[in-house]
Design a protein around this motif. Structure first.
Motif, PDB file in Angstrom:
ATOM      1  N   GLN A  57      15.972 105.032  43.721  1.00 25.96           N
ATOM      2  CA  GLN A  57      15.630 104.207  44.871  1.00 25.96           C
ATOM      3  C   GLN A  57      15.621 105.044  46.153  1.00 25.96           C
ATOM      4  OE1 GLN A  57      14.706 101.062  43.907  1.00 25.96           O
ATOM      5  NE2 GLN A  57      15.108 102.130  41.986  1.00 25.96           N
ATOM      6  N   ALA A  96      19.977  97.526  42.600  1.00 30.81           N
ATOM      7  CA  ALA A  96      19.108  96.376  42.343  1.00 30.81           C
ATOM      8  C   ALA A  96      19.337  95.233  43.319  1.00 30.81           C
ATOM      9  CB  ALA A  96      19.323  95.874  40.913  1.00 30.81           C
ATOM     10  N   GLN A 140      18.962  95.213  46.320  1.00 29.57           N
ATOM     11  CA  GLN A 140      17.885  95.226  47.317  1.00 29.57           C
ATOM     12  C   GLN A 140      16.685  94.390  46.887  1.00 29.57           C
ATOM     13  OE1 GLN A 140      17.093  99.434  48.761  1.00 29.57           O
ATOM     14  NE2 GLN A 140      18.190  99.849  46.860  1.00 29.57           N
ATOM     15  N   ARG A 141      16.593  94.082  45.588  1.00 31.20           N
ATOM     16  CA  ARG A 141      15.379  93.501  45.016  1.00 31.20           C
ATOM     17  C   ARG A 141      15.518  92.034  44.650  1.00 31.20           C
ATOM     18  NH1 ARG A 141      11.622  97.897  45.262  1.00 31.20           N
ATOM     19  NH2 ARG A 141      12.878  99.792  45.196  1.00 31.20           N
ATOM     20  N   THR A 142      16.651  91.421  44.914  1.00 23.95           N
ATOM     21  CA  THR A 142      16.884  90.061  44.437  1.00 23.95           C
ATOM     22  C   THR A 142      16.193  89.026  45.325  1.00 23.95           C
ATOM     23  OG1 THR A 142      18.891  89.786  45.756  1.00 23.95           O
ATOM     24  CG2 THR A 142      19.133  90.767  43.571  1.00 23.95           C
ATOM     25  N   TRP A 143      16.204  87.766  44.853  1.00 21.39           N
ATOM     26  CA  TRP A 143      15.578  86.703  45.633  1.00 21.39           C
ATOM     27  C   TRP A 143      16.434  86.378  46.864  1.00 21.39           C
ATOM     28  CZ3 TRP A 143      17.609  86.060  40.740  1.00 21.39           C
ATOM     29  CH2 TRP A 143      18.664  85.158  40.579  1.00 21.39           C
ATOM     30  N   TRP A 199      17.992  95.821  35.559  1.00 17.52           N
ATOM     31  CA  TRP A 199      17.037  95.143  36.440  1.00 17.52           C
ATOM     32  C   TRP A 199      15.640  95.719  36.332  1.00 17.52           C
ATOM     33  CZ3 TRP A 199      17.517  90.760  39.218  1.00 17.52           C
ATOM     34  CH2 TRP A 199      16.532  90.483  40.187  1.00 17.52           C
ATOM     35  N   TRP A 200      15.547  96.988  36.025  1.00 16.83           N
ATOM     36  CA  TRP A 200      14.260  97.679  36.025  1.00 16.83           C
ATOM     37  C   TRP A 200      13.497  97.479  34.723  1.00 16.83           C
ATOM     38  CZ3 TRP A 200      14.658  98.274  40.867  1.00 16.83           C
ATOM     39  CH2 TRP A 200      15.898  98.590  41.435  1.00 16.83           C
ATOM     40  N   ALA A 240      12.707  89.145  38.393  1.00 16.79           N
ATOM     41  CA  ALA A 240      12.755  90.343  39.233  1.00 16.79           C
ATOM     42  C   ALA A 240      11.711  90.333  40.340  1.00 16.79           C
ATOM     43  CB  ALA A 240      12.572  91.589  38.363  1.00 16.79           C
ATOM     44  N   GLU A 241      10.693  89.482  40.214  1.00 23.19           N
ATOM     45  CA  GLU A 241       9.620  89.440  41.215  1.00 23.19           C
ATOM     46  C   GLU A 241       9.718  88.231  42.145  1.00 23.19           C
ATOM     47  OE1 GLU A 241       5.796  90.961  38.885  1.00 23.19           O
ATOM     48  OE2 GLU A 241       7.023  89.572  37.694  1.00 23.19           O
ATOM     49  N   ARG A 246      11.042  85.796  45.034  1.00 27.93           N
ATOM     50  CA  ARG A 246      11.709  86.013  46.308  1.00 27.93           C
ATOM     51  C   ARG A 246      12.096  84.716  47.022  1.00 27.93           C
ATOM     52  NH1 ARG A 246      12.286  89.823  44.151  1.00 27.93           N
ATOM     53  NH2 ARG A 246      11.756  91.988  44.601  1.00 27.93           N
TER      54      ARG A 246
END
Length: 351
Positions: A36, A42, A44-47, A132-133, A154-155, A157
């Protein structure tokens, strides 16, 4: 150019940082390689609405209590990101980012870590890349014919992205329940689960889950009867938004459909539901492709471990992938103990 370090830690999220803390305390030379661009892993990527299951004090990495978040019993994801960024600075952990690890190879008495920015030779590797990835999508008929939008946990938001739409959320775990609750107010929601949802008692949070996971591991290690761990309590932690949506009758689960059709989904009896979007809250798998050159993975994709150590490669430890690498090791509070054990084993190996 080839560089050297006694230990290479792959992944700069919570597990990698916990490993770094214990390696530093033992005086071991190490580097943490993080794919990253910024701190936080991960998280940073959560909803947007995601909050922890536990209060801050019960969501801490070793050595540093997470400070409380003003106005919130259960901190949000951004608070966790800030905590992790502070943690790596406080302990001056040697992180290099962004560095993507391409493969780990045996190289005589060393392991060779190939990256997109050079090669490392090392005596031991801790893999802490998490899950997560690597989102998991189930095989189901019609995935390629559905005309709407499909995305994974994962996508996802924000519910604003789906306001006024017909949305199907798939999955009866925590992410499925939380995202369904997020969407229940402003969308035409269908929540589809493999079995009827099992909500934990309203007063249970992450503290109790950690205790249950730890008790199960101790029982198994001692040869006693399996307590069932977290699974014996239920599948869904009833955090405040989930409780509210459930109590208002907005979280009514439907059985799992059997296939997708161009305009939506269809159940076995021919019943259909139209949809503009489907959100697959169907979990993740360990992100282990960088370890493929070692040829350690079993038929189900897991690497056999003794504690955190790979059974067939004593120079490799796996950290933070779930109970198979330590009870509750995929959680902030749970990763500390297996990280300490991995660091101690590696320190002994290096002597």
């Amino acid at each position: 150019m080839t560089r050297t370090s006694q230990v290479v830690v792959i992944g700069g999220g919570q597990s990698g940082l916990a490993a770094g803390y214990h390696l530093r305390r033992l005086g071991v030379d190490f580097v943490i390689l993080d794919a990253q661009t910024t701190a936080g892993g991960a998280w940073q990527r959560t909803w947007d609405s995601l909050h922890l299951f536990s209060p801050a004090a019960y969501s801490s990495l070793p050595g540093r209590l997470m400070p409380p978040q003003a106005g919130a019993t259960y901190p949000d994801a951004q608070h966790v990101v800030e905590y992790l960024a502070d943690y790596e600075k406080r302990y001056e952990l040697p992180l290099e980012r962004p560095v993507r690890v391409l493969g780990v190879h045996r190289d005589g008495p060393f392991l060779r870590v190939e990256t997109d920015s050079g090669t490392w030779r090392t005596r031991a590797v801790i893999s802490a890349t998490g899950t997560w990835w690597r989102p998991f999508l189930p095989a189901i008929r019609g995935r390629d014919v559905f005309g709407g939008r499909q995305l994974h946990t994962a996508e996802y938001r924000s519910p604003q992205d789906f306001a006024g739409q017909r949305v199907i959320v798939v999955g009866g775990g925590n992410s499925g329940a939380q995202i369904a609750a997020d969407l229940a107010h402003d969308t035409e929601l269908t929540w589809s689960t493999q079995r009827p949802p099992r909500f934990l008692a309203d007063d249970i949070d992450g503290r109790a889950l950690f205790d249950a996971a730890t008790a199960r591991r101790r029982a198994l290690d001692a040869g006693r009867t399996d307590t069932g761990g977290v699974a014996s309590l239920g599948d869904i932690v009833a955090v405040a938004p989930v409780r509210e949506a459930r109590d208002r009758g907005l979280l009514k689960a439907s059985p799992m459909f059997t296939r997708l059709v161009p305009g939506g989904v269809e159940w076995a009896d021919g019943t259909r539901a139209e949809a503009d979007a489907i959100i697959w809250c169907t979990g993740f798998r360990p992100a282990l492709s960088h370890l493929s050159p070692l040829q350690l993975r079993g038929p189900r994709g897991h690497i056999a471990t003794l504690g955190t150590r790979a059974a067939d490669e004593p120079r490799l430890h796996l950290l933070g992938y779930g109970d198979w690498t330590g009870p509750a090791s995929a959680t902030l509070i749970g990763v500390g103990r297996p990280a300490r054990e991995a660091a101690r084993e590696i320190a002994d190996l290096l002597q």
